[in-house]
Design an enzyme around this catalytic site. Structure first.
Site, PDB file in Angstrom:
ATOM      1  N   ASP A  67      -9.710  -9.971   3.896  1.00 59.08           N
ATOM      2  CA  ASP A  67     -10.070 -11.294   3.391  1.00 59.08           C
ATOM      3  C   ASP A  67     -10.170 -12.229   4.590  1.00 59.08           C
ATOM      4  O   ASP A  67      -9.161 -12.554   5.211  1.00 59.08           O
ATOM      5  CB  ASP A  67      -9.012 -11.779   2.398  1.00 59.08           C
ATOM      6  CG  ASP A  67      -9.173 -13.237   2.006  1.00 59.08           C
ATOM      7  OD1 ASP A  67     -10.227 -13.827   2.304  1.00 59.08           O
ATOM      8  OD2 ASP A  67      -8.229 -13.785   1.399  1.00 59.08           O
ATOM      9  N   HIS A  77       0.417   4.441  -2.507  1.00 62.59           N
ATOM     10  CA  HIS A  77       0.150   5.775  -1.982  1.00 62.59           C
ATOM     11  C   HIS A  77       1.295   6.743  -2.284  1.00 62.59           C
ATOM     12  O   HIS A  77       1.069   7.945  -2.411  1.00 62.59           O
ATOM     13  CB  HIS A  77      -0.123   5.711  -0.481  1.00 62.59           C
ATOM     14  CG  HIS A  77      -1.496   5.227  -0.155  1.00 62.59           C
ATOM     15  ND1 HIS A  77      -2.279   5.802   0.824  1.00 62.59           N
ATOM     16  CD2 HIS A  77      -2.255   4.237  -0.691  1.00 62.59           C
ATOM     17  CE1 HIS A  77      -3.446   5.176   0.885  1.00 62.59           C
ATOM     18  NE2 HIS A  77      -3.444   4.219  -0.022  1.00 62.59           N
ATOM     19  N   PRO A 111      -7.619   7.555  -4.031  1.00 65.10           N
ATOM     20  CA  PRO A 111      -9.026   7.139  -4.034  1.00 65.10           C
ATOM     21  C   PRO A 111      -9.549   6.938  -2.616  1.00 65.10           C
ATOM     22  O   PRO A 111      -8.799   6.664  -1.682  1.00 65.10           O
ATOM     23  CB  PRO A 111      -8.996   5.804  -4.787  1.00 65.10           C
ATOM     24  CG  PRO A 111      -7.717   5.811  -5.554  1.00 65.10           C
ATOM     25  CD  PRO A 111      -6.752   6.594  -4.731  1.00 65.10           C
ATOM     26  N   HIS A 141      -6.047  -6.105  -2.024  1.00 67.17           N
ATOM     27  CA  HIS A 141      -6.891  -6.198  -0.828  1.00 67.17           C
ATOM     28  C   HIS A 141      -7.131  -7.647  -0.405  1.00 67.17           C
ATOM     29  O   HIS A 141      -7.921  -7.902   0.502  1.00 67.17           O
ATOM     30  CB  HIS A 141      -8.229  -5.502  -1.073  1.00 67.17           C
ATOM     31  CG  HIS A 141      -8.139  -4.011  -0.997  1.00 67.17           C
ATOM     32  ND1 HIS A 141      -9.224  -3.181  -1.169  1.00 67.17           N
ATOM     33  CD2 HIS A 141      -7.082  -3.182  -0.768  1.00 67.17           C
ATOM     34  CE1 HIS A 141      -8.847  -1.917  -1.056  1.00 67.17           C
ATOM     35  NE2 HIS A 141      -7.545  -1.901  -0.812  1.00 67.17           N
ATOM     36  N   THR A 142      -6.429  -8.567  -1.030  1.00 72.65           N
ATOM     37  CA  THR A 142      -6.500  -9.955  -0.594  1.00 72.65           C
ATOM     38  C   THR A 142      -5.719 -10.158   0.705  1.00 72.65           C
ATOM     39  O   THR A 142      -5.867 -11.190   1.368  1.00 72.65           O
ATOM     40  CB  THR A 142      -5.952 -10.894  -1.689  1.00 72.65           C
ATOM     41  OG1 THR A 142      -6.250 -12.248  -1.347  1.00 72.65           O
ATOM     42  CG2 THR A 142      -4.450 -10.747  -1.868  1.00 72.65           C
ATOM     43  N   ASN A 201      -3.366   8.281   4.725  1.00 75.97           N
ATOM     44  CA  ASN A 201      -2.064   7.676   5.025  1.00 75.97           C
ATOM     45  C   ASN A 201      -1.802   7.399   6.502  1.00 75.97           C
ATOM     46  O   ASN A 201      -0.801   6.760   6.833  1.00 75.97           O
ATOM     47  CB  ASN A 201      -0.942   8.574   4.498  1.00 75.97           C
ATOM     48  CG  ASN A 201      -0.858   8.594   2.986  1.00 75.97           C
ATOM     49  OD1 ASN A 201      -1.224   7.625   2.330  1.00 75.97           O
ATOM     50  ND2 ASN A 201      -0.388   9.701   2.427  1.00 75.97           N
ATOM     51  N   ARG A 248       0.828  -1.207   0.000  1.00 77.96           N
ATOM     52  CA  ARG A 248       0.000   0.000   0.000  1.00 77.96           C
ATOM     53  C   ARG A 248       0.864   1.260   0.000  1.00 77.96           C
ATOM     54  O   ARG A 248       0.519   2.269  -0.610  1.00 77.96           O
ATOM     55  CB  ARG A 248      -0.913  -0.028   1.227  1.00 77.96           C
ATOM     56  CG  ARG A 248      -1.937   1.086   1.298  1.00 77.96           C
ATOM     57  CD  ARG A 248      -2.910   0.823   2.445  1.00 77.96           C
ATOM     58  NE  ARG A 248      -3.779   1.958   2.684  1.00 77.96           N
ATOM     59  CZ  ARG A 248      -3.991   2.518   3.863  1.00 77.96           C
ATOM     60  NH1 ARG A 248      -3.373   2.034   4.942  1.00 77.96           N
ATOM     61  NH2 ARG A 248      -4.805   3.545   3.993  1.00 77.96           N
ATOM     62  N   GLY A 261       4.416  11.276  -7.820  1.00 77.43           N
ATOM     63  CA  GLY A 261       5.145  10.209  -8.481  1.00 77.43           C
ATOM     64  C   GLY A 261       5.869   9.325  -7.483  1.00 77.43           C
ATOM     65  O   GLY A 261       5.849   9.557  -6.268  1.00 77.43           O
ATOM     66  N   ASP A 299      -3.275 -14.217  -2.689  1.00 76.10           N
ATOM     67  CA  ASP A 299      -3.949 -15.064  -3.664  1.00 76.10           C
ATOM     68  C   ASP A 299      -5.102 -14.272  -4.279  1.00 76.10           C
ATOM     69  O   ASP A 299      -5.259 -13.082  -4.016  1.00 76.10           O
ATOM     70  CB  ASP A 299      -4.441 -16.363  -3.013  1.00 76.10           C
ATOM     71  CG  ASP A 299      -5.317 -16.099  -1.783  1.00 76.10           C
ATOM     72  OD1 ASP A 299      -5.899 -14.995  -1.675  1.00 76.10           O
ATOM     73  OD2 ASP A 299      -5.433 -16.992  -0.926  1.00 76.10           O
TER      74      ASP A 299
END
Length: 335
Positions: free
Chosen positions: A249, A69, A166, A196-197, A98, A65, A75, A257
């Protein structure tokens, strides 16, 4: 009609952005530090990340993440690492999106080890990119090469982070637009969402979906599987501790996965921005395909990660637009 016009505007961005992103990628190379007499740069980062994940597997999600971010603001230049200073009084890490990111100490540890071996050589931006790559593989994902050669930026702004990243409430159109503005396609957006797994959120972030949802007798968002909502209610009682951790998850929370996509098809994802990928006609097909072919998704994910990590990189060519920080939390001028 308005929705059609919006999609046409989004698609029109692709051609303009594709060329610029390819040009940026060409400035990086795999094995860059072998040409800088720092043969073990990537091995040192991997050793540090391995120790951190062995100690706490959940840090892997935060390292992935962190790259996302970082790259979406100024950049891929390690601007997310900078602490508050007169030059940057309210830096990116203080922005609301953040504040939950962890793993800064992992980057610090890798940088300290690299400074002993190869002083003033390896950028903090490259450490973030390599750490994210290693976090994927060490969590069970596919191994892949990560080009290096980025320099570190000197500007960091919480306001820029707040406007560029987002929201968990973003719609498909909003997500697609934000990714296209960074030179990433809609399919890459869907592919990268699969991160997000692994990872977690807090009860606070999901309470509005499982209690008192407007227009329902049960109080549960109808886009969430009801049995899953009951499971979430057990984790997050209405009068309970809203800072309690909830896995993104629930099936394999620390394994990289494609369970995210299988969960999404059955209404078992936590954020509205995840749900929309499985409900919107523009993204349903790709999301379902990723649920059916894990190998294909992992290849796509690796390619998308490399592409994302090239956003607006700062290099020494054609002009000096960055630096190799001696301390990842402070610009060299500030130090």
């Amino acid at each position: 009609m308005a929705r059609v016009r919006t999609w046409l505007q989004i698609l029109a961005l692709v051609a303009a952005l594709r060329y610029s992103s390819v040009q940026v990628e060409a400035q990086l190379m795999v094995g860059f530090y072998r040409t800088r007499n720092c043969l073990y740069a990537e091995a040192i980062v991997r050793q540090t990340v391995t120790a951190a994940i062995n100690d706490d597997p959940s840090v892997a999600a935060s390292l992935i993440r962190m790259l996302f971010h970082d790259c979406f603001v100024e950049g891929c230049d390690a601007s997310i690492l900078l602490d508050a200073s007169p030059q940057n009084p309210v830096p990116e890490k203080d922005a609301v999106p953040n504040v939950s990111i962890r793993g800064f100490e992992v980057i610090d540890a890798a940088k300290a080890a690299l400074e002993k071996t190869c002083p003033s050589t390896v950028s903090c931006a490259d450490i973030i990119a390599l750490a994210a790559r290693d976090a994927v593989e060490l969590s069970g994902g596919q191994s892949f090469n990560m080009p290096t050669g980025r320099l570190d930026g000197t500007v960091s702004s919480a306001d820029s982070a707040a406007s560029s990243l987002p929201s968990p409430l973003s719609s498909t159109i909003e997500l697609t637009q934000m990714f296209l503005e960074q030179g990433l396609s809609q399919d890459e957006m869907i592919t990268l969402s699969g991160a997000h797994t692994i990872g977690s959120t807090t009860c606070k972030q999901i309470m509005s979906r499982i209690y008192g949802f407007d227009g329902t007798k049960t109080g549960v968002d109808p886009n969430i599987d009801f049995d899953y909502a009951l499971y979430l209610r057990r984790l997050c009682p209405e009068d309970g501790n809203t800072s309690r951790s909830v896995p993104l998850d629930s099936v394999s929370p620390n394994k990289f996965d494609n369970m995210y996509y299988m969960n999404g098809i059955t209404g078992r994802v936590l954020f509205p921005s995840d749900t929309t990928l499985f409900e919107d006609g523009q993204t349903q097909f790709a999301s379902k395909l990723n649920s059916q072919n894990e190998d294909l998704w992992e290849v796509k994910f690796a390619n998308a990660m490399v592409h994302m990590s090239s956003i607006k990189v700062k290099t020494a060519w054609p002009d000096q637009r960055g630096e190799v920080r001696l301390n990842c939390r402070v610009t060299n001028a500030g130090k």
